[in-house]
Each structure stands twice: as C-alpha cells, then as structure tokens.
Design a protein around this motif. Structure first.
Motif, PDB file in Angstrom:
ATOM      1  N   LEU A  72       0.846  -1.200   0.000  1.00  0.00           N
ATOM      2  CA  LEU A  72       0.000   0.000   0.000  1.00  0.00           C
ATOM      3  C   LEU A  72       0.873   1.238   0.000  1.00  0.00           C
ATOM      4  O   LEU A  72       1.722   1.408   0.878  1.00  0.00           O
ATOM      5  N   LEU A  73       0.676   2.083  -1.002  1.00  0.00           N
ATOM      6  CA  LEU A  73       1.303   3.394  -1.034  1.00  0.00           C
ATOM      7  C   LEU A  73       0.207   4.371  -0.622  1.00  0.00           C
ATOM      8  O   LEU A  73      -0.854   4.393  -1.249  1.00  0.00           O
ATOM      9  N   TYR A  74       0.435   5.094   0.453  1.00  0.00           N
ATOM     10  CA  TYR A  74      -0.606   6.014   0.911  1.00  0.00           C
ATOM     11  C   TYR A  74      -0.019   7.344   1.343  1.00  0.00           C
ATOM     12  O   TYR A  74       1.162   7.450   1.622  1.00  0.00           O
ATOM     13  N   GLN A  75      -0.890   8.328   1.366  1.00  0.00           N
ATOM     14  CA  GLN A  75      -0.495   9.686   1.724  1.00  0.00           C
ATOM     15  C   GLN A  75      -1.133  10.022   3.066  1.00  0.00           C
ATOM     16  O   GLN A  75      -2.349   9.928   3.219  1.00  0.00           O
ATOM     17  N   GLU A  76      -0.294  10.365   4.052  1.00  0.00           N
ATOM     18  CA  GLU A  76      -0.788  10.723   5.384  1.00  0.00           C
ATOM     19  C   GLU A  76      -1.556  12.039   5.358  1.00  0.00           C
ATOM     20  O   GLU A  76      -2.629  12.159   5.911  1.00  0.00           O
ATOM     21  N   LYS A  77      -0.931  13.034   4.708  1.00  0.00           N
ATOM     22  CA  LYS A  77      -1.526  14.375   4.691  1.00  0.00           C
ATOM     23  C   LYS A  77      -1.351  14.995   3.314  1.00  0.00           C
ATOM     24  O   LYS A  77      -0.393  14.714   2.613  1.00  0.00           O
ATOM     25  N   LYS A  78      -2.301  15.839   2.961  1.00  0.00           N
ATOM     26  CA  LYS A  78      -2.180  16.597   1.721  1.00  0.00           C
ATOM     27  C   LYS A  78      -1.149  17.701   1.933  1.00  0.00           C
ATOM     28  O   LYS A  78      -0.780  18.008   3.061  1.00  0.00           O
TER      29      LYS A  78
END
Length: 92
Positions: A72-78
């Motif tokens: 999983l590649l995910y973004q914590e915060k914009k």
C-alpha cells in the motif's frame, strides 16, 4: 509543506490508516469470482463513488493483498496539511 507518501505491507499500519480516515476494506463489485473478492479498494466516506464498492472483512482483504504480493502506497496528509485518503496498491 510537501505531501509525503509511505509504502507499507504492515497489516496493522494499513488498518490504522484506513480506520483513522473512517474507511472500510472493500472490493469492486462483480470483479471477483468464488472466494476471490476481486479488485481491492477502501471505502471512504465521500469517496469517488463511481465504482460500486462492496465492503468485505479485513481478513478477506488482507488474504487477497498478501496472495497478490501487494503493498500500500498512501499519503498521510495533503500538501495543505489536512488528512488525505489518497492511496494506491502497488506490487511489492
């Protein structure tokens, strides 16, 4: 502030990120066959909604995730600093 993304295969980390964004494990309806749930997704409130998502159990989700050798590649915060639900399933 730059947006940072993280790649993981850790089940606890994945579950924590999804649930912290009020998400649920899901698959795209009618993409699976028999015991295969099909294309994995997460169902987030106010999400895309253009795909017919069907919620599945974490056990089902992780079984497919591991058998397909996904990460999983995910973004914590914009970049703005607010929480993000951006993710992508990638090969390990």
């Amino acid at each position: 502030m730059a947006s940072e993304s993280t790649t993981t295969t850790d089940h606890d980390e994945i579950r924590q990120w999804v649930e912290s964004n009020d998400g649920k494990p899901a698959c795209v309806r009618d993409t699976g066959d028999g015991d295969d749930p099909g294309v994995l997704r997460f169902d987030f409130p106010g999400g895309a909604g253009d795909e017919a998502l069907e919620q599945i159990s974490w056990d089902e989700w992780f079984e497919k995730f591991d058998s397909q050798k996904l990460a999983l590649l995910y973004q914590e915060k914009k970049a703005s600093g607010e929480g993000s639900t951006f993710f992508k399933l990638v090969n390990r």
